[in-house]
Design an enzyme around this catalytic site. Structure first.
Site, mmCIF file in Angstrom:
data_model
loop_
_atom_site.group_PDB
_atom_site.id
_atom_site.type_symbol
_atom_site.label_atom_id
_atom_site.label_comp_id
_atom_site.label_asym_id
_atom_site.label_seq_id
_atom_site.Cartn_x
_atom_site.Cartn_y
_atom_site.Cartn_z
ATOM 1 N N ASP A 7 14.927 1.074 -0.873
ATOM 2 C CA ASP A 7 15.648 1.210 -2.603
ATOM 3 C C ASP A 7 15.477 -0.618 -2.969
ATOM 4 O O ASP A 7 14.600 -0.539 -3.140
ATOM 5 C CB ASP A 7 17.091 0.751 -1.576
ATOM 6 C CG ASP A 7 17.518 -0.551 -1.341
ATOM 7 O OD1 ASP A 7 16.244 -1.109 -0.595
ATOM 8 O OD2 ASP A 7 18.169 -0.796 -1.014
ATOM 9 N N CYS A 64 14.689 -1.580 2.999
ATOM 10 C CA CYS A 64 15.434 -2.119 2.590
ATOM 11 C C CYS A 64 16.656 -2.998 2.364
ATOM 12 O O CYS A 64 14.974 -4.386 3.024
ATOM 13 C CB CYS A 64 17.361 -0.956 2.674
ATOM 14 S SG CYS A 64 18.043 -1.755 3.896
ATOM 15 N N THR A 66 17.763 -5.258 4.439
ATOM 16 C CA THR A 66 18.310 -5.733 5.922
ATOM 17 C C THR A 66 17.104 -4.773 7.008
ATOM 18 O O THR A 66 16.807 -4.932 8.241
ATOM 19 C CB THR A 66 19.482 -6.382 6.229
ATOM 20 O OG1 THR A 66 20.042 -4.582 5.802
ATOM 21 C CG2 THR A 66 20.460 -7.282 6.105
ATOM 22 N N HIS A 97 7.522 3.417 24.366
ATOM 23 C CA HIS A 97 8.875 4.544 25.236
ATOM 24 C C HIS A 97 9.851 5.613 24.407
ATOM 25 O O HIS A 97 10.495 5.465 24.992
ATOM 26 C CB HIS A 97 9.544 2.868 25.528
ATOM 27 C CG HIS A 97 9.135 2.029 26.781
ATOM 28 N ND1 HIS A 97 10.155 0.895 27.603
ATOM 29 C CD2 HIS A 97 7.648 1.740 26.981
ATOM 30 C CE1 HIS A 97 8.740 0.208 27.816
ATOM 31 N NE2 HIS A 97 8.079 0.616 27.596
ATOM 32 N N HIS A 132 9.447 7.732 29.917
ATOM 33 C CA HIS A 132 9.732 7.990 29.258
ATOM 34 C C HIS A 132 10.833 9.376 28.400
ATOM 35 O O HIS A 132 11.872 9.346 27.777
ATOM 36 C CB HIS A 132 10.024 7.045 27.886
ATOM 37 C CG HIS A 132 9.215 5.962 28.986
ATOM 38 N ND1 HIS A 132 10.041 4.628 28.392
ATOM 39 C CD2 HIS A 132 8.139 5.254 28.527
ATOM 40 C CE1 HIS A 132 9.216 4.005 29.354
ATOM 41 N NE2 HIS A 132 8.071 4.029 29.543
HETATM 42 C C1 RB5 Z 1 20.961 -4.163 -1.147
HETATM 43 O O1 RB5 Z 1 22.353 -4.945 -2.149
HETATM 44 C C2 RB5 Z 1 21.711 -3.402 0.770
HETATM 45 O O2 RB5 Z 1 22.407 -3.485 0.610
HETATM 46 C C3 RB5 Z 1 20.419 -2.469 1.225
HETATM 47 O O3 RB5 Z 1 19.126 -3.336 0.846
HETATM 48 C C4 RB5 Z 1 20.527 -2.661 2.992
HETATM 49 O O4 RB5 Z 1 19.911 -4.330 2.878
HETATM 50 C C5 RB5 Z 1 21.392 -2.293 3.514
HETATM 51 O O5 RB5 Z 1 21.572 -2.271 4.582
#
Ligand code: RB5
Length: 149
Positions: A7, A64, A66, A97, A132
């Protein structure tokens, strides 16, 4: 062939990792997004997950903020085992695994050099199979709505 996707939040880290893959002679296709304009991560998770699930691409790497949202979305596609990692040990073990086929990275969690180490471990660690495989088969059964006990 590696499928890449992100994203807006993951875009810049994706571009840096794409450069890194190119330096190492690893082929990839970038399925977007192609800039920092706000977009919805499930769209790009689905594009990459479809490429991997269909066998058109061997593996995928998603980015993204996180790594969480984009990995959750990718894991909704049958045949996808996506792992979000912020250190190399889990990246390696997820291959050995769990035979993960998508790696998700959080651009707001890991710096570039750590991301490169995670990518290296993930790409270079083979699946061990053996004991596994039974568990992977159980996961596939859950995916098909079957019982496993
Ligand atoms: C975008 O602001 C953020 O929510 C997205 O990149 C991600 O971290 C979502 O899990």
């Amino acid at each position: 062939m590696i499928a890449l996707g992100s994203d807006h939040a993951g875009y810049e880290l994706k571009i840096e990792i794409a450069k890194y893959l190119k330096e190492k002679g690893i082929e990839y296709i970038d399925f977007g997004t192609y800039g920092t304009e706000r977009v919805d991560y499930p769209i790009f998770a689905l594009k990459v997950a479809n490429e991997v699930a269909s066998g058109k691409c061997e593996k995928g790497i998603l980015f993204c903020g996180t790594g969480v949202g984009i990995s959750i979305a990718a894991n909704k596609v049958k045949g996808i085992r996506a792992v979000v990692c912020s250190e190399p040990y889990s990246a390696a073990l997820s291959r050995a695994h769990n035979n993960t086929n998508i790696l998700a990275l959080g651009s707001r969690v890991v710096g570039l050099e750590l991301a490169k180490m995670i990518v290296d471990q993930w790409l270079n660690t083979p699946y061990e199979g053996g004991r596994h495989q039974k568990r992977i088969d159980q996961i596939s059964k859950i995916e098909r709505g079957e019982q496993i006990d």
